[in-house]
Design a protein around this motif. Structure first.
Motif, PDB file in Angstrom:
ATOM      1  N   ALA A  22     -10.080 -15.970 -16.290  1.00 33.99           N
ATOM      2  CA  ALA A  22      -9.841 -17.414 -16.355  1.00 33.99           C
ATOM      3  C   ALA A  22     -11.106 -18.226 -16.131  1.00 33.99           C
ATOM      4  CB  ALA A  22      -8.778 -17.814 -15.325  1.00 33.99           C
ATOM      5  N   LEU A  23     -12.096 -17.619 -15.449  1.00 34.61           N
ATOM      6  CA  LEU A  23     -13.325 -18.353 -15.177  1.00 34.61           C
ATOM      7  C   LEU A  23     -14.110 -18.562 -16.460  1.00 34.61           C
ATOM      8  CD1 LEU A  23     -14.649 -16.606 -11.936  1.00 34.61           C
ATOM      9  CD2 LEU A  23     -13.676 -18.895 -12.108  1.00 34.61           C
ATOM     10  N   PRO A  24     -14.698 -19.740 -16.627  1.00 36.99           N
ATOM     11  CA  PRO A  24     -15.577 -19.935 -17.781  1.00 36.99           C
ATOM     12  C   PRO A  24     -16.795 -19.028 -17.644  1.00 36.99           C
ATOM     13  CG  PRO A  24     -15.750 -21.780 -16.257  1.00 36.99           C
ATOM     14  CD  PRO A  24     -14.620 -20.929 -15.778  1.00 36.99           C
ATOM     15  N   PRO A  25     -17.414 -18.644 -18.740  1.00 34.94           N
ATOM     16  CA  PRO A  25     -18.524 -17.684 -18.668  1.00 34.94           C
ATOM     17  C   PRO A  25     -19.707 -18.192 -17.861  1.00 34.94           C
ATOM     18  CG  PRO A  25     -18.347 -18.650 -20.862  1.00 34.94           C
ATOM     19  CD  PRO A  25     -17.103 -19.021 -20.119  1.00 34.94           C
ATOM     20  N   TRP A  26     -19.902 -19.523 -17.817  1.00 38.47           N
ATOM     21  CA  TRP A  26     -21.048 -20.041 -17.074  1.00 38.47           C
ATOM     22  C   TRP A  26     -20.849 -19.949 -15.571  1.00 38.47           C
ATOM     23  CZ3 TRP A  26     -19.268 -23.879 -14.014  1.00 38.47           C
ATOM     24  CH2 TRP A  26     -18.189 -24.648 -14.465  1.00 38.47           C
ATOM     25  N   LEU A  27     -19.603 -19.725 -15.110  1.00 41.81           N
ATOM     26  CA  LEU A  27     -19.362 -19.619 -13.677  1.00 41.81           C
ATOM     27  C   LEU A  27     -19.159 -18.179 -13.227  1.00 41.81           C
ATOM     28  CD1 LEU A  27     -19.104 -21.291 -11.127  1.00 41.81           C
ATOM     29  CD2 LEU A  27     -16.658 -21.558 -11.587  1.00 41.81           C
ATOM     30  N   ALA A  28     -18.759 -17.319 -14.150  1.00 43.32           N
ATOM     31  CA  ALA A  28     -18.580 -15.913 -13.795  1.00 43.32           C
ATOM     32  C   ALA A  28     -19.925 -15.315 -13.392  1.00 43.32           C
ATOM     33  CB  ALA A  28     -17.980 -15.158 -14.977  1.00 43.32           C
ATOM     34  N   MET A  29     -19.891 -14.381 -12.464  1.00 47.44           N
ATOM     35  CA  MET A  29     -21.128 -13.763 -11.997  1.00 47.44           C
ATOM     36  C   MET A  29     -21.794 -12.998 -13.146  1.00 47.44           C
ATOM     37  SD  MET A  29     -21.674 -10.889  -9.070  1.00 47.44           S
ATOM     38  CE  MET A  29     -20.739 -11.861  -7.898  1.00 47.44           C
ATOM     39  N   ASP A  30     -23.024 -13.362 -13.476  1.00 49.62           N
ATOM     40  CA  ASP A  30     -23.726 -12.656 -14.533  1.00 49.62           C
ATOM     41  C   ASP A  30     -24.517 -11.489 -13.953  1.00 49.62           C
ATOM     42  OD1 ASP A  30     -26.028 -13.735 -13.406  1.00 49.62           O
ATOM     43  OD2 ASP A  30     -26.156 -15.364 -14.854  1.00 49.62           O
ATOM     44  N   GLU A  31     -25.088 -10.717 -14.850  1.00 52.23           N
ATOM     45  CA  GLU A  31     -25.803  -9.518 -14.416  1.00 52.23           C
ATOM     46  C   GLU A  31     -26.995  -9.852 -13.529  1.00 52.23           C
ATOM     47  OE1 GLU A  31     -24.626 -10.113 -17.309  1.00 52.23           O
ATOM     48  OE2 GLU A  31     -23.475  -8.396 -18.012  1.00 52.23           O
ATOM     49  N   GLY A  73     -33.510 -18.339   1.378  1.00 56.96           N
ATOM     50  CA  GLY A  73     -33.169 -17.515   0.234  1.00 56.96           C
ATOM     51  C   GLY A  73     -31.694 -17.571  -0.108  1.00 56.96           C
ATOM     52  N   ALA A  74     -30.853 -17.651   0.910  1.00 57.23           N
ATOM     53  CA  ALA A  74     -29.411 -17.756   0.671  1.00 57.23           C
ATOM     54  C   ALA A  74     -29.072 -19.069  -0.020  1.00 57.23           C
ATOM     55  CB  ALA A  74     -28.648 -17.630   1.993  1.00 57.23           C
ATOM     56  N   GLY A  75     -29.735 -20.151   0.374  1.00 53.47           N
ATOM     57  CA  GLY A  75     -29.523 -21.437  -0.288  1.00 53.47           C
ATOM     58  C   GLY A  75     -29.931 -21.387  -1.742  1.00 53.47           C
ATOM     59  N   TYR A  76     -31.044 -20.727  -2.008  1.00 52.61           N
ATOM     60  CA  TYR A  76     -31.518 -20.566  -3.397  1.00 52.61           C
ATOM     61  C   TYR A  76     -30.501 -19.784  -4.222  1.00 52.61           C
ATOM     62  CZ  TYR A  76     -33.975 -17.938  -7.055  1.00 52.61           C
ATOM     63  OH  TYR A  76     -34.324 -17.327  -8.227  1.00 52.61           O
ATOM     64  N   GLN A  77     -30.013 -18.651  -3.683  1.00 52.07           N
ATOM     65  CA  GLN A  77     -29.064 -17.835  -4.432  1.00 52.07           C
ATOM     66  C   GLN A  77     -27.751 -18.577  -4.663  1.00 52.07           C
ATOM     67  OE1 GLN A  77     -28.449 -13.853  -3.086  1.00 52.07           O
ATOM     68  NE2 GLN A  77     -30.621 -13.311  -3.138  1.00 52.07           N
ATOM     69  N   LEU A  82     -24.024 -21.143  -8.511  1.00 51.68           N
ATOM     70  CA  LEU A  82     -23.082 -22.213  -8.829  1.00 51.68           C
ATOM     71  C   LEU A  82     -23.505 -23.070 -10.014  1.00 51.68           C
ATOM     72  CD1 LEU A  82     -22.122 -23.448  -5.241  1.00 51.68           C
ATOM     73  CD2 LEU A  82     -20.817 -21.945  -6.767  1.00 51.68           C
ATOM     74  N   PHE A  83     -24.830 -23.243 -10.187  1.00 50.32           N
ATOM     75  CA  PHE A  83     -25.284 -24.242 -11.151  1.00 50.32           C
ATOM     76  C   PHE A  83     -26.095 -23.688 -12.322  1.00 50.32           C
ATOM     77  CE2 PHE A  83     -24.769 -26.611  -7.148  1.00 50.32           C
ATOM     78  CZ  PHE A  83     -23.869 -27.584  -7.571  1.00 50.32           C
TER      79      PHE A  83
END
Length: 335
Positions: A22-31, A73-77, A82-83
Motif C-alpha cells: 500500500a505504501l507509495p514507492p517513494w516512501l517504501a524502504m529502498d535498497e 547521524g540518526a537525524g540524517y538517516q 522520510l523525504f
C-alpha cells in the motif's frame, strides 16, 4: 524445512506485506536505506572497539561527543528515509524516463557505475566545500576537533533538502537504473566510514596511490591552511590526483582537526543550522541584490566589501568600494 514455513506463516499473518504494497514507492524502504540500516550495527561495533583503544586520550575521542555524533547521524538517516523519495525520487525517475541508453547490470557495467558514482561524489564533495549553500550542510561533518569512527556519523539532517544528490542525476540520464545508483552511493558511504580513524597508518603505496585511505582522509579533515580543500575523493583518491586537489600529510604540519570558525555550542539544531544562519545573516546586510545572493554560490570564505562612503561635498570618492574581497587563504572556512 518446517521452521521456514513457520516463519513465513508469521510474516503472512502480520499484515506487513499488505502494508508495504500500500505504501507509495517513494516512501517504501529502498535498497540504499537497507544498506545503511544493515551497516549501522557494524558501525557501532567498530566504534566501540576503537573507543576501547583510544578512550584514555581526550584529544582522540570524547564519549559525550561520540554519542552526539551518532545522534546527528540518526537525524540524517531519518530525513533521508522520510523525504528522499518525495524530493529526489521524482527527479531521478524523470531523468531515467528520458535516458539516453538502456544500460543492463553486468559485472562490467557495475564496475563502471561504481567508478562513475565516485566521480560524481568527488564533484559533489568539492562543491560542498567551495559553494556556501552546500557547505552549510556539509560543515557539520567537519566541525568536530577529533577524528574517530563516530566522526563519520556526524552528518546533517538537511542534506536531502540541500540538493547534493543532484550531482548523481546525470547517471540516471545516461541510462543507469537509479536503484543501483543508490546502492553504489550507499556502499561508498559504508567504505568511507572506515577511513575516519587515527588507528590506521599509511598502507601499501599502491593502495595509497589509488584509494582514499585513513591517511588521506585525515588530511581532508585538517583545518591547517595547507590541508584545506584537498583530498575530496570517496573510495578513490585518483580523481584528486587528476584534478589537482591531492595533498599528502606533512611531517612539519601535524593535522589540526575541525573548522576555523568554531560553532560555539554542541546542540543538534545548532550543529545542523549554524552555517545557514550565518549565511542568511550575511545576505541580509545591505547592498545590491545580486551581491547579496552571491553568498549562496560563492566559497564560504567570500565576503562583500563594506559599502563605499558617500562622497562629501567639495571632496571626492576614493574609489575603493570594490566588488568583493577574499579573506586571507589561511582563514578559509575550514572545509
Amino acid at each position: 524445512m518446517e521452521w521456514i514455513q513457520m516463519v513465513r506463516e508469521v510474516w503472512a499473518r502480520s499484515g506487513l506485506d499488505a502494508l508495504l504494497e500500500a505504501l507509495p514507492p517513494w516512501l517504501a524502504m529502498d535498497e540504499r536505506q537497507l544498506v545503511f540500516m544493515l551497516a549501522t550495527p557494524v558501525f557501532i561495533g567498530v566504534f566501540a572497539w576503537e573507543y576501547l583503544k583510544i578512550r584514555h586520550d581526550p584529544r582522540l575521542v570524547n564519549g559525550a561527543e561520540s554519542v552526539r555524533n551518532f545522534m546527528l547521524g540518526a537525524g540524517y538517516q531519518t530525513t533521508e528515509l522520510l523525504f528522499a523519495g518525495l524530493i529526489a525520487f521524482p527527479v531521478y525517475a524523470l531523468a531515467y524516463h528520458h535516458r539516453l541508453w538502456d544500460i543492463p547490470l553486468t559485472p562490467l557495467t557495475a564496475v563502471a557505475l561504481w567508478v562513475l558514482t565516485d566521480l560524481c561524489f568527488y564533484w559533489m564533495h568539492r562543491a560542498s566545500h567551495r559553494v556556501r549553500w552546500f557547505w552549510a550542510a556539509h560543515v557539520t561533518h567537519h566541525s568536530s576537533e577529533r577524528m574517530n569512527f563516530s566522526t563519520a556519523m556526524r552528518q546533517n539532517a538537511t542534506n536531502i533538502f540541500n540538493g547534493g544528490w543532484l550531482f548523481y542525476v546525470p547517471l540516471a540520464l545516461v541510462g543507469f537504473n537509479p536503484v543501483w545508483i543508490g546502492v553504489c552511493y550507499a556502499l561508498s558511504l559504508v567504505y568511507q566510514f572506515f577511513i575516519h580513524t587515527t588507528l590506521v597508518g599509511r598502507l601499501h603505496p599502491a593502495i595509497e596511490y589509488l584509494f582514499n585511505t585513513p591517511n588521506h582522509h585525515r588530511v581532508h579533515h585538517g583545518r591547517n591552511p595547507a590541508y584545506i580543500d584537498t583530498n575530496y575523493g570517496g573510495v578513490f583518491i585518483i580523481f584528486d590526483r587528476l584534478f589537482g586537489t591531492f595533498t599528502q600529510e606533512r611531517a612539519d604540519q601535524p593535522i589540526e582537526y575541525g573548522i576555523t570558525r568554531p560553532v560555539g555550542g554542541n546542540g543538534l539544531l545548532l550543529s545542523w543550522l549554524h552555517e545557514y544562519r550565518d549565511m542568511f545573516r550575511d545576505m541580509a546586510r545591505s547592498g545590491p541584490l545580486l551581491q547579496r545572493l552571491r553568498h549562496l554560490w560563492m566559497p564560504p570564505d567570500w565576503e562583500r566589501d563594506a559599502p563605499a562612503p558617500a562622497p562629501v561635498a567639495g571632496g571626492r570618492n576614493d574609489g575603493n568600494g570594490g566588488e568583493q574581497s577574499l579573506r586571507d587563504q589561511g582563514e578559509s572556512a575550514g572545509h
